[in-house]
Design an enzyme around this catalytic site. Structure first.
Site, PDB file in Angstrom:
ATOM      1  N   ASN A   1      -8.154 -12.324 -33.745  1.00 15.30           N
ATOM      2  CA  ASN A   1      -9.272 -13.259 -33.646  1.00 15.30           C
ATOM      3  C   ASN A   1     -10.334 -12.776 -32.655  1.00 15.30           C
ATOM      4  O   ASN A   1     -11.421 -12.382 -33.059  1.00 15.30           O
ATOM      5  CB  ASN A   1      -8.757 -14.635 -33.220  1.00 15.30           C
ATOM      6  CG  ASN A   1      -9.396 -15.757 -33.992  1.00 15.30           C
ATOM      7  OD1 ASN A   1      -9.578 -15.658 -35.200  1.00 15.30           O
ATOM      8  ND2 ASN A   1      -9.728 -16.849 -33.308  1.00 15.30           N
ATOM      9  N   ASP A   2     -10.006 -12.827 -31.359  1.00 17.22           N
ATOM     10  CA  ASP A   2     -11.024 -12.493 -30.373  1.00 17.22           C
ATOM     11  C   ASP A   2     -10.416 -12.203 -29.010  1.00 17.22           C
ATOM     12  O   ASP A   2      -9.244 -12.460 -28.756  1.00 17.22           O
ATOM     13  CB  ASP A   2     -12.068 -13.615 -30.253  1.00 17.22           C
ATOM     14  CG  ASP A   2     -11.462 -14.988 -30.010  1.00 17.22           C
ATOM     15  OD1 ASP A   2     -10.433 -15.077 -29.310  1.00 17.22           O
ATOM     16  OD2 ASP A   2     -11.999 -15.982 -30.527  1.00 17.22           O
TER      17      ASP A   2
ATOM     18  N   ASP B   1      -3.623 -22.260 -37.437  1.00 14.81           N
ATOM     19  CA  ASP B   1      -4.112 -20.906 -37.186  1.00 14.81           C
ATOM     20  C   ASP B   1      -3.585 -20.337 -35.874  1.00 14.81           C
ATOM     21  O   ASP B   1      -3.342 -19.131 -35.760  1.00 14.81           O
ATOM     22  CB  ASP B   1      -5.648 -20.899 -37.168  1.00 14.81           C
ATOM     23  CG  ASP B   1      -6.242 -20.917 -38.563  1.00 14.81           C
ATOM     24  OD1 ASP B   1      -5.481 -20.766 -39.541  1.00 14.81           O
ATOM     25  OD2 ASP B   1      -7.475 -21.081 -38.681  1.00 14.81           O
ATOM     26  N   GLY B   2      -3.394 -21.187 -34.866  1.00 13.80           N
ATOM     27  CA  GLY B   2      -2.890 -20.711 -33.583  1.00 13.80           C
ATOM     28  C   GLY B   2      -1.501 -20.107 -33.706  1.00 13.80           C
ATOM     29  O   GLY B   2      -1.198 -19.085 -33.071  1.00 13.80           O
TER      30      GLY B   2
ATOM     31  N   THR C   1     -15.526 -17.217 -36.991  1.00 19.31           N
ATOM     32  CA  THR C   1     -15.726 -18.664 -37.142  1.00 19.31           C
ATOM     33  C   THR C   1     -15.308 -19.423 -35.895  1.00 19.31           C
ATOM     34  O   THR C   1     -15.506 -20.629 -35.818  1.00 19.31           O
ATOM     35  CB  THR C   1     -14.905 -19.214 -38.324  1.00 19.31           C
ATOM     36  OG1 THR C   1     -13.524 -18.928 -38.096  1.00 19.31           O
ATOM     37  CG2 THR C   1     -15.355 -18.598 -39.637  1.00 19.31           C
TER      38      THR C   1
ATOM     39  N   SER D   1     -19.582 -20.521 -31.742  1.00 16.54           N
ATOM     40  CA  SER D   1     -20.109 -21.577 -30.887  1.00 16.54           C
ATOM     41  C   SER D   1     -21.010 -21.010 -29.802  1.00 16.54           C
ATOM     42  O   SER D   1     -21.903 -21.691 -29.301  1.00 16.54           O
ATOM     43  CB  SER D   1     -18.955 -22.354 -30.232  1.00 16.54           C
ATOM     44  OG  SER D   1     -18.150 -22.982 -31.206  1.00 16.54           O
TER      45      SER D   1
ATOM     46  N   LYS E   1     -24.760 -10.491 -15.673  1.00 14.25           N
ATOM     47  CA  LYS E   1     -24.038 -11.615 -15.080  1.00 14.25           C
ATOM     48  C   LYS E   1     -24.025 -12.724 -16.126  1.00 14.25           C
ATOM     49  O   LYS E   1     -25.043 -13.005 -16.753  1.00 14.25           O
ATOM     50  CB  LYS E   1     -24.724 -12.102 -13.808  1.00 14.25           C
ATOM     51  CG  LYS E   1     -24.789 -11.071 -12.683  1.00 14.25           C
ATOM     52  CD  LYS E   1     -25.557 -11.630 -11.493  1.00 14.25           C
ATOM     53  CE  LYS E   1     -25.693 -10.585 -10.399  1.00 14.25           C
ATOM     54  NZ  LYS E   1     -26.484 -11.111  -9.246  1.00 14.25           N
TER      55      LYS E   1
END
Length: 337
Positions: free
Chosen positions: A162-163, A90-91, A202, A207, A189
């Site tokens: 992704n993010d 995926d990377g 995902t 997480s 903060k």
């Protein structure tokens, strides 16, 4: 699907490639020589990867495609090709996707025992049937929403798959900022802020306590990472879902700040006082070979506490009585810009 005339194969460099073939790192050579557990999978993963690169090239040549091979250390615009095939995990697909606009992509997981390949449509040993299906126009495909990021109104990235992590570049430092969403402005903060697409739900954001969204969802999601609330009052904006047409804004209060886009390789600086804006991009990505079963399985898990969050829903829940205006509130008037 247009005829496969020109196809780019975009392959990663394995750890063995980098540390042994390219750099000859003595420490890694020593660890490999004594069979150390920390490098136990390195040789196997390298062998599987290079075998898969050859398999992909043979499969594409079998359907009459002209193949161009490039490696992950070189990124550019790839829209001159009919198909982009990534070989890695995926990377590798994420990295290559930044150079892809309308061109379809196929991910091939070259070391399924050692790498994550959720977005990969096929894997080592199974490539030819998928290439043939793409050439015939019968392969499944899915359009994935991407994210656009702007700093002070100027677009700095419109192909985030992704993010993004907004954070102080030093992991032990506190991230300080103002978060603005749906008319609320809150000083926070924390260890940073995750913002993800549906495809990225995902990954790290899950997480951190985020929701699993449909693979086809056009929503964005944000989650405050390790919120720091010494007085015990919860934040009014700990997390939320951003619909198409909406914006999430962050006002940076740090002298040093970075945006980490789809991992650590793209790191964009944000200056003190600058505004960062996140919204759904108008450039979705077409990914081939992702099975309808995988999409359905993902969809099955997108109803949380009776609420369907595949394409709608609202996870902004003010603290206290529901108004977010209790004694622990950190809300402020919206700044003028």
């Amino acid at each position: 699907m247009p005829e496969l005339r020109r196809v780019l194969v975009f392959a990663k460099r394995t750890s063995y490639d980098r540390y042994i073939r390219q750099q000859g790192v003595p420490r890694v050579k020593e660890l490999l020589a004594r069979g150390d557990v920390t490098v136990a999978r390195m040789v196997r993963a390298d062998e599987h990867h290079h075998r898969t690169v050859e398999e992909v090239q043979r499969a594409l040549e079998a359907v009459g495609a002209r193949v161009t091979l490039r490696y992950r250390d070189r990124l550019e615009a790839f829209d001159a090709f009919d198909l982009v095939v990534t070989v890695g995990g995926d990377g590798t697909l994420l990295w290559a996707s930044h150079g892809v606009g309308d061109t379809p992509m196929l991910g091939v997981n070259s070391a399924p025992h050692d790498s994550v390949g959720f977005l990969c449509g096929t894997r080592m040993g199974e490539v030819l049937p998928h290439i043939e299906a793409i050439a015939k126009g019968t392969a499944p495909r899915v359009k994935l929403a991407r994210m656009q990021v702007s700093v002070e109104g100027e677009v700095v990235h419109r192909r985030v798959l992704n993010d993004v992590l907004f954070a102080n570049p030093h992991p032990a430092h506190t991230s300080r900022y103002l978060l603005s969403f749906r008319g609320m402005l809150e000083e926070q903060k924390s260890s940073g802020l995750w913002i993800s697409t549906g495809a990225g739900s995902t990954a790290a954001i899950r997480s951190a306590g985020g929701r699993l969204l449909s693979l086809r969802s056009r929503l964005l999601q944000f989650v405050v990472r390790e919120p720091y609330t010494p007085d015990g009052a919860p934040y009014s904006l700990p997390r939320g879902l951003v619909h198409p047409g909406e914006r999430l804004e962050i006002f940076n209060k740090m002298r040093e700040c970075r945006l980490y886009v789809d991992g650590p390789r793209i790191s964009l600086p944000v200056e003190l006082g600058q505004r960062v804006t996140f919204c759904t991009s108008d450039e979705p990505l077409t990914v081939m070979g992702v099975s309808t079963r995988a999409v359905s399985e993902r969809q099955r898990h997108t109803t949380v506490d009776g609420e369907d969050v595949s394409d709608a829903g609202d996870d902004v829940r003010p603290a206290g009585s529901g108004s977010g205006s209790g004694s622990g509130s950190r809300r402020s008037p919206l700044p003028s810009r």
